[in-house]
Design an enzyme around this catalytic site. Structure first.
Site, PDB file in Angstrom:
ATOM      1  N   LYS A   9       1.159  -0.698  -0.046  1.00 36.24           N
ATOM      2  CA  LYS A   9      -0.233   0.018   0.031  1.00 36.24           C
ATOM      3  C   LYS A   9       0.815   1.555  -0.038  1.00 36.24           C
ATOM      4  O   LYS A   9       2.710   1.030   0.086  1.00 36.24           O
ATOM      5  CB  LYS A   9      -0.881   0.235   0.801  1.00 36.24           C
ATOM      6  CG  LYS A   9      -1.920  -1.331   0.782  1.00 36.24           C
ATOM      7  CD  LYS A   9      -2.827  -1.476   2.382  1.00 36.24           C
ATOM      8  CE  LYS A   9      -3.842  -2.646   2.630  1.00 36.24           C
ATOM      9  NZ  LYS A   9      -4.489  -2.689   3.722  1.00 36.24           N
ATOM     10  N   TYR A  49     -12.154  -3.335  -2.852  1.00 39.24           N
ATOM     11  CA  TYR A  49     -12.359  -3.440  -1.415  1.00 39.24           C
ATOM     12  C   TYR A  49     -13.819  -3.313  -1.298  1.00 39.24           C
ATOM     13  O   TYR A  49     -15.003  -2.655  -0.594  1.00 39.24           O
ATOM     14  CB  TYR A  49     -12.083  -2.152  -0.215  1.00 39.24           C
ATOM     15  CG  TYR A  49     -10.351  -2.760  -0.067  1.00 39.24           C
ATOM     16  CD1 TYR A  49     -10.180  -3.695   1.152  1.00 39.24           C
ATOM     17  CD2 TYR A  49      -9.476  -1.353   0.031  1.00 39.24           C
ATOM     18  CE1 TYR A  49      -9.313  -4.146   1.396  1.00 39.24           C
ATOM     19  CE2 TYR A  49      -8.577  -1.984   0.375  1.00 39.24           C
ATOM     20  CZ  TYR A  49      -8.277  -3.129   1.166  1.00 39.24           C
ATOM     21  OH  TYR A  49      -7.038  -3.208   2.031  1.00 39.24           O
ATOM     22  N   ASN A 112      -1.548  -0.016   7.178  1.00 38.40           N
ATOM     23  CA  ASN A 112      -1.248  -1.435   7.728  1.00 38.40           C
ATOM     24  C   ASN A 112       0.531  -2.118   6.757  1.00 38.40           C
ATOM     25  O   ASN A 112      -0.051  -3.747   6.437  1.00 38.40           O
ATOM     26  CB  ASN A 112      -2.252  -2.372   8.999  1.00 38.40           C
ATOM     27  CG  ASN A 112      -3.028  -3.359   6.693  1.00 38.40           C
ATOM     28  OD1 ASN A 112      -2.805  -2.249   6.122  1.00 38.40           O
ATOM     29  ND2 ASN A 112      -4.591  -3.738   8.099  1.00 38.40           N
ATOM     30  N   HIS A 115      -1.596  -5.356   1.647  1.00 33.94           N
ATOM     31  CA  HIS A 115      -3.170  -6.504   1.354  1.00 33.94           C
ATOM     32  C   HIS A 115      -2.558  -8.207   0.623  1.00 33.94           C
ATOM     33  O   HIS A 115      -1.717  -7.818   0.003  1.00 33.94           O
ATOM     34  CB  HIS A 115      -3.874  -5.782   0.448  1.00 33.94           C
ATOM     35  CG  HIS A 115      -4.423  -6.436  -0.307  1.00 33.94           C
ATOM     36  ND1 HIS A 115      -5.994  -7.368   0.175  1.00 33.94           N
ATOM     37  CD2 HIS A 115      -4.919  -7.081  -1.476  1.00 33.94           C
ATOM     38  CE1 HIS A 115      -6.863  -7.459  -0.311  1.00 33.94           C
ATOM     39  NE2 HIS A 115      -6.101  -7.736  -1.283  1.00 33.94           N
ATOM     40  N   GLU A 126      -9.013 -10.105  -7.570  1.00 28.25           N
ATOM     41  CA  GLU A 126      -8.551  -8.801  -7.367  1.00 28.25           C
ATOM     42  C   GLU A 126      -6.833  -9.222  -8.249  1.00 28.25           C
ATOM     43  O   GLU A 126      -6.701  -8.602  -8.989  1.00 28.25           O
ATOM     44  CB  GLU A 126      -7.368  -8.911  -6.622  1.00 28.25           C
ATOM     45  CG  GLU A 126      -8.642  -8.965  -5.320  1.00 28.25           C
ATOM     46  CD  GLU A 126      -8.133  -9.378  -3.430  1.00 28.25           C
ATOM     47  OE1 GLU A 126      -6.700  -9.334  -3.538  1.00 28.25           O
ATOM     48  OE2 GLU A 126      -8.909  -9.240  -2.839  1.00 28.25           O
TER      49      GLU A 126
HETATM   50  P1  DAT Z   1      -7.274  -7.722   6.220  1.00 31.87           P
HETATM   51  O1  DAT Z   1      -6.714  -6.625   5.108  1.00 31.87           O
HETATM   52  O2  DAT Z   1      -6.337  -8.033   6.802  1.00 31.87           O
HETATM   53  O3  DAT Z   1      -7.504  -8.651   4.894  1.00 31.87           O
HETATM   54  P2  DAT Z   1      -9.868  -6.816   5.862  1.00 31.87           P
HETATM   55  O4  DAT Z   1     -10.446  -7.091   4.191  1.00 31.87           O
HETATM   56  O5  DAT Z   1     -11.191  -6.595   6.787  1.00 31.87           O
HETATM   57  O6  DAT Z   1      -8.810  -7.103   6.276  1.00 31.87           O
HETATM   58  O7  DAT Z   1     -10.041  -4.927   5.822  1.00 31.87           O
HETATM   59  C1  DAT Z   1      -9.120  -4.720   4.506  1.00 31.87           C
HETATM   60  C2  DAT Z   1      -8.690  -3.027   5.256  1.00 31.87           C
HETATM   61  O8  DAT Z   1      -9.070  -2.052   5.719  1.00 31.87           O
HETATM   62  C3  DAT Z   1      -6.941  -3.030   6.328  1.00 31.87           C
HETATM   63  O9  DAT Z   1      -6.333  -4.023   5.385  1.00 31.87           O
HETATM   64  C4  DAT Z   1      -7.138  -2.152   7.115  1.00 31.87           C
HETATM   65  C5  DAT Z   1      -8.681  -1.096   6.437  1.00 31.87           C
HETATM   66  N1  DAT Z   1      -9.487  -1.605   8.021  1.00 31.87           N
HETATM   67  C6  DAT Z   1     -10.404  -2.373   8.769  1.00 31.87           C
HETATM   68  N2  DAT Z   1     -10.759  -2.521   9.583  1.00 31.87           N
HETATM   69  C7  DAT Z   1     -10.983  -0.780  10.142  1.00 31.87           C
HETATM   70  C8  DAT Z   1     -10.807  -0.676  10.631  1.00 31.87           C
HETATM   71  N3  DAT Z   1     -11.493  -0.799  12.220  1.00 31.87           N
HETATM   72  N4  DAT Z   1     -10.646   0.981  10.907  1.00 31.87           N
HETATM   73  C9  DAT Z   1      -9.768   1.261   9.962  1.00 31.87           C
HETATM   74  N5  DAT Z   1      -9.276   0.411   9.155  1.00 31.87           N
HETATM   75  C10 DAT Z   1      -9.327  -1.220   9.356  1.00 31.87           C
HETATM   76 MG    MG Z   2      -9.328  -8.817   3.296  1.00 30.91          MG
END
Ligand code: DAT
Ligand code: MG
Length: 149
Positions: A9, A49, A112, A115, A126
């Protein structure tokens, strides 16, 4: 052979972590079959997303993803989806174990670093979103790019 989609990212690219992150996947034994440094548009970020559209952080997430170049990649190998997720670590860097990418390089869930697809179905979806067949064919790259030299 299984494939997964991994994206460094914008903050990971900005912090010059492409090399260290790629090294981890290579050392694990996964094979890099496509890579593209690119700036993505809002519509692509929203599609990527799409499952999170109803979340309160969705617009912040899309804004973050479009804030600078990303490094989009396809990695291939046995259990590529699960192995990549294990290297990446838990979504929230606070909970990600040291030794994982998020555990070692990130502080905040909203930044974070990386991805990784969560299923083979999402991986294919994707890969299709980010690597158009008319520009990059990961299979073709795989067949021509790793001949013995
Ligand atoms: P991952 O990236 O581990 O697959 P995810 O698909 O649930 O996690 O979420 C996608 C992204 O969205 C994640 O990398 C960071 C953001 N995200 C997830 N939960 C969040 C939250 N509670 N607050 C802010 N950003 C969040
Ligand atoms: Mg995810």
């Amino acid at each position: 052979m299984e494939r997964t989609f991994v994206m460094i990212k914008p903050d990971g690219v900005k912090r010059q972590l492409i090399g260290p992150i790629i090294t981890r996947f290579e050392q694990k034994g996964l094979l890099l079959t496509a890579i593209q440094l690119m700036t993505i548009e809002q519509s692509l970020a929203e599609q990527h997303y799409g499952e999170l559209q109803s979340k309160p952080f969705f617009s912040e997430l899309v804004h973050y993803l479009t804030s600078g170049p990303v490094c989009a990649m396809v990695w291939e190998g046995q259990h590529a989806v699960a192995n990549a997720r294990a290297l990446i670590g838990k979504t929230n860097p606070v909970e990600a174990a040291p030794g994982t990418i998020r555990g070692d390089y990130a502080l905040d869930i909203a930044g974070n670093i990386v991805h990784g697809s969560d299923s083979t179905e999402n991986a294919q979806r994707e890969i299709n979103l980010f690597f158009h067949a008319d520009r990059v064919d990961p299979m073709l790259f795989h067949m021509t790019g790793y001949e013995d030299s």
